[in-house]
Scaffold this active site. Sequence first.
Site, short mmCIF file in Angstrom:
data_model
loop_
_atom_site.label_atom_id
_atom_site.label_comp_id
_atom_site.label_asym_id
_atom_site.label_seq_id
_atom_site.Cartn_x
_atom_site.Cartn_y
_atom_site.Cartn_z
N SER A 85 -38.79 -2.01 -12.20
CA SER A 85 -38.57 -3.34 -11.64
C SER A 85 -39.14 -4.37 -12.61
O SER A 85 -39.54 -4.01 -13.72
CB SER A 85 -39.21 -3.44 -10.26
OG SER A 85 -40.55 -3.02 -10.34
N LEU A 86 -39.19 -5.61 -12.21
CA LEU A 86 -39.60 -6.66 -13.14
C LEU A 86 -40.69 -7.53 -12.53
O LEU A 86 -40.63 -7.88 -11.35
CB LEU A 86 -38.41 -7.57 -13.46
CG LEU A 86 -37.27 -6.96 -14.28
CD1 LEU A 86 -36.06 -7.87 -14.24
CD2 LEU A 86 -37.72 -6.74 -15.72
N CYS A 134 -9.31 -18.80 21.90
CA CYS A 134 -8.63 -19.74 22.79
C CYS A 134 -7.16 -19.34 22.73
O CYS A 134 -6.54 -19.38 21.67
CB CYS A 134 -8.81 -21.17 22.28
SG CYS A 134 -7.58 -22.30 22.96
N LYS A 168 -37.85 -16.46 -11.98
CA LYS A 168 -37.28 -16.56 -10.64
C LYS A 168 -37.00 -18.01 -10.27
O LYS A 168 -37.82 -18.88 -10.53
CB LYS A 168 -38.28 -16.00 -9.61
CG LYS A 168 -38.37 -14.49 -9.65
CD LYS A 168 -37.16 -13.86 -9.02
CE LYS A 168 -37.56 -12.98 -7.86
NZ LYS A 168 -36.43 -12.26 -7.30
N CYS A 209 -3.64 -26.32 21.79
CA CYS A 209 -5.06 -26.67 21.68
C CYS A 209 -5.27 -27.63 20.50
O CYS A 209 -4.90 -27.31 19.37
CB CYS A 209 -5.88 -25.40 21.47
SG CYS A 209 -7.59 -25.72 21.01
N ASP A 239 0.82 -1.21 0.00
CA ASP A 239 0.00 0.00 0.00
C ASP A 239 0.85 1.26 0.00
O ASP A 239 0.53 2.23 -0.68
CB ASP A 239 -0.91 0.03 1.22
CG ASP A 239 -2.06 -0.96 1.07
OD1 ASP A 239 -2.83 -1.11 2.02
OD2 ASP A 239 -2.16 -1.56 -0.02
N TYR A 264 2.29 1.93 -3.40
CA TYR A 264 1.20 2.36 -4.27
C TYR A 264 0.82 3.81 -3.96
O TYR A 264 0.70 4.65 -4.85
CB TYR A 264 -0.02 1.43 -4.09
CG TYR A 264 -1.21 1.86 -4.91
CD1 TYR A 264 -2.18 2.67 -4.36
CD2 TYR A 264 -1.34 1.48 -6.24
CE1 TYR A 264 -3.26 3.10 -5.10
CE2 TYR A 264 -2.41 1.90 -7.00
CZ TYR A 264 -3.37 2.70 -6.43
OH TYR A 264 -4.43 3.11 -7.19
N LYS A 320 -29.94 -12.91 -13.94
CA LYS A 320 -30.37 -11.86 -13.00
C LYS A 320 -29.44 -11.94 -11.80
O LYS A 320 -29.64 -12.72 -10.87
CB LYS A 320 -31.82 -12.08 -12.59
CG LYS A 320 -32.40 -10.94 -11.78
CD LYS A 320 -33.91 -11.07 -11.68
CE LYS A 320 -34.54 -9.87 -11.00
NZ LYS A 320 -34.12 -9.71 -9.62
N CYS A 371 -12.34 -22.87 26.25
CA CYS A 371 -12.23 -23.41 24.89
C CYS A 371 -12.91 -24.77 24.81
O CYS A 371 -12.63 -25.65 25.63
CB CYS A 371 -10.76 -23.54 24.50
SG CYS A 371 -10.56 -24.44 22.94
S1 IVH Z 1 -33.54 -5.08 -16.37
C1 IVH Z 1 -36.31 -3.06 -17.54
N1 IVH Z 1 -31.69 -6.95 -16.38
O1 IVH Z 1 -33.32 -6.85 -11.13
C2 IVH Z 1 -36.26 -3.62 -16.22
N2 IVH Z 1 -32.44 -6.14 -14.28
O2 IVH Z 1 -36.28 -6.52 -10.57
C3 IVH Z 1 -35.12 -3.13 -15.44
N3 IVH Z 1 -31.31 -7.14 -12.35
O3 IVH Z 1 -33.45 -3.54 -10.08
C4 IVH Z 1 -34.15 -4.14 -15.02
N4 IVH Z 1 -29.96 -8.46 -13.49
O4 IVH Z 1 -31.17 -4.64 -10.11
C5 IVH Z 1 -32.47 -6.15 -15.62
N5 IVH Z 1 -30.03 -8.58 -16.52
C6 IVH Z 1 -30.80 -7.78 -15.80
C7 IVH Z 1 -30.73 -7.79 -14.38
C8 IVH Z 1 -31.57 -6.95 -13.66
C9 IVH Z 1 -30.32 -8.05 -12.29
C10 IVH Z 1 -31.97 -6.52 -11.19
C11 IVH Z 1 -31.92 -5.02 -11.22
C12 IVH Z 1 -33.33 -4.53 -11.04
C13 IVH Z 1 -34.05 -5.76 -10.63
C14 IVH Z 1 -35.41 -5.72 -11.26
#
Ligand code: IVH
Length: 742
Positions: free
Chosen positions: A87-88, A459, A345, A465, A38, A41, A125, A441
């Site tokens: 989200s999905l 210990c 999922k 030990c 470190d 660096y 995912k 221990c």
């Molecule tokens: S697309 C269009 N692609 O999953 C929708 N999300 O439930 C937006 N995630 O918050 C997300 N891998 O953090 C997408 N290949 C992927 C992903 C991904 C992980 C997570 C992401 C998002 C959550 C959605």
Amino acid sequence: MTPSDRSEDPAARAAELREIVSHHRRRYYEQDDPEIGDDEYDALFTELETLERDHPELALPDSPTQRVGGTPLDKLTKVQHEQPMLSLANARTEDELRGWTDRMRTHLAREGISDPSFRFVIEPKVDGLAMSLRYEDGVLVRAATRGDGEVGEDVTHNVRTIPDVPLHVPDAPAVLEVRGEIYIKLADFRKVNEKRAARGESTFMNPRNSAAGAIRQLDPKAAKERPLSFWAYGVGVVAASEGAEAEQEGRQGAAGTSASVGEVLGVGGHHATLMWLKERGFPVNDEISVADTVEDALRTCEGWEERRDRLAFEIDGVVVKVDDFELQRRLGSVGRDPRWAIAWKFPPRTAVTLLKDVIWSVGKFGDLHPYAVLEPVNVSGVTVSQATLHNEEDLERKDVRPGDRVIVLRAGDVIPQVVSPAPHEAERDDRQPKPAPPAECPRCGTPTEKPADSVFTRCPNRGGCPGQQWQLLRHYVGRQAMDIEGLGEKQVAQLLEKGLVTNAADLYDLTKEQLLELEGYGEVSASRTVAAIEASKERPFARVLYGVGIEEVGEITGRNLAARFRTIDALRAAQPEQLADTPGVGEKMARIIHERLADPAVGEVFDRLRAAGLQLEVPQAEGDAGDNTLLEGLTAVLTGTLPSLTREDATQRLLAAGARVTSSVSKKTGVVVAGEAAGSKLEKAERLGVPVLDEEGLLRLLREGPSVLAPEEGEDELQPDGQAPDAAVDADSEAGVEAPGD
Ligand code: IVH
């Protein structure tokens, strides 16, 4: 770098330093194999910072100095996402996946598109956290977490420390928002936890928590302790020019800017966008695939599910996306979820069972770790009867007690863990008291201690030990260390029980007759094991150092210490300041190593190992007069398998002659030593005109010095001394240790 070969011209020196610092960052963050300590660096980094301060025109936005934010912040600033981070919706069964495509068809029919043909993009995912990276004129200006999708937090200071995240994007539009996932690889996660445990700090529950915590740290120095990774899975806001951004926002609507992403980047769909990102230096998962039917997409999802446990990172599902931007735009979103994407999922890998007991196991250095004894339970196909509780802090936080029903999680190839009590368990009024670390221990009965700077009760009976003895011995005989075949943890346990050994040196007094007294040994296996013990005497000094088990001395540090001090006597005589002069050894580490080496019991083990004939020094290389300068200034890279020398051996000999040994080939590489099955490194050496030697050439180099590398009269370029056979794969492991800094 010696003063003579460094550039005097500030611009040239800044460029040089940028390259050097970037190199060491990669060694540290990507390869987890730093070549310098470190302090060294920091000195290089400070020199670059100073140069850039004195010559502001040299401070390029993509300089490594721009990766670490300045002073720690008090709290994270909120960021309003220009375009919400969605989200999905989920699908868990084949029917649900088909249901999704049916709904898309119905929706599109209403839009006047009948019988659309879908091309799907299928992506892992990854279980991390979503990140928005904003680039203006190709320069990273802001990184923000997803937050609630509308408002996230500014974490630019930490994201800059992630080597995967480009600071600069070539030929980018005026505004480019890249979205992706920050995560930590399982191997990095384990290393972080091991390091933390060794330092007496609490360990992290899971990779996701560890990554999320790191990214939200206020102090980038603390964040950079955790090697994070990133990959890109999409593009958010884009604008061809600053003015255009406002205009686009105006026509975004609920469907998002997919169409404009296509226009601005010149791509027609999602897959092409990912390729666009990849070409510009963003990490994109290599196994992303496309499918033309829902059946194919389903098979791909199942394939990921099947491979889940073998991946280098944790995934909690697969994302299936419609590729075509025009279809995406027409599909739009419902609430927070785009209609054009869905998460497949995986079934959760948790189960509920009874916590029968909390027991404590003793680590190599006496640290006590709590373990859960469980009523055996099937967690997605695997029977689990023990699980880790990490450490005392974790146990306290989770408040699980014997007699509770608890939630058990099995994730990746990480040891199963107890997550929490099952719902309502904590409300019972007949619960047992909280388990506390034992006052004595559990293995040897010695009263335990709780050092102030550690989260582990310990210990203190070092060396005596049997719990510690077992851990140390099984480490010693293990693959990475002395690799003694025929001796595994069970055999070691029996040897200890019978009082035949207590430490590594005792192994060399074992006889075949004694082994025959143990369970599971016959004539043949006992003879083989005795021979394997004998063969371990040939392991190089570095492996012995690592194998004996000294706090803070891992594989790499073992090699670096061996290269720096060369003999056990010199190493034991070294003062902490000298130890700290070794690549990768900081001051705190140096103090701990010094203290352990000064322990008479440790000294005795080394003395007896030497008497038994083990390698407690680096052999003098042939032709090396011991002045250690024959190959000074030469950087060597090893690749492939040599006919007689092991990789270790060759490395040690080069180091002993004063050369540096690194793992990647560049213009600065002085020589590549190539053996059987050498691959990409050999190719690169040939491309760059770096001299290549075979084993015989290496031995000549060690005898005669660098003159061996000089082109012969009448030749433009040096021909490889011996041609290594071509092979498709580079069977390399990292060789990377360097001689002490120059
Ligand atoms: S697309 C269009 N692609 O999953 C929708 N999300 O439930 C937006 N995630 O918050 C997300 N891998 O953090 C997408 N290949 C992927 C992903 C991904 C992980 C997570 C992401 C998002 C959550 C959605």
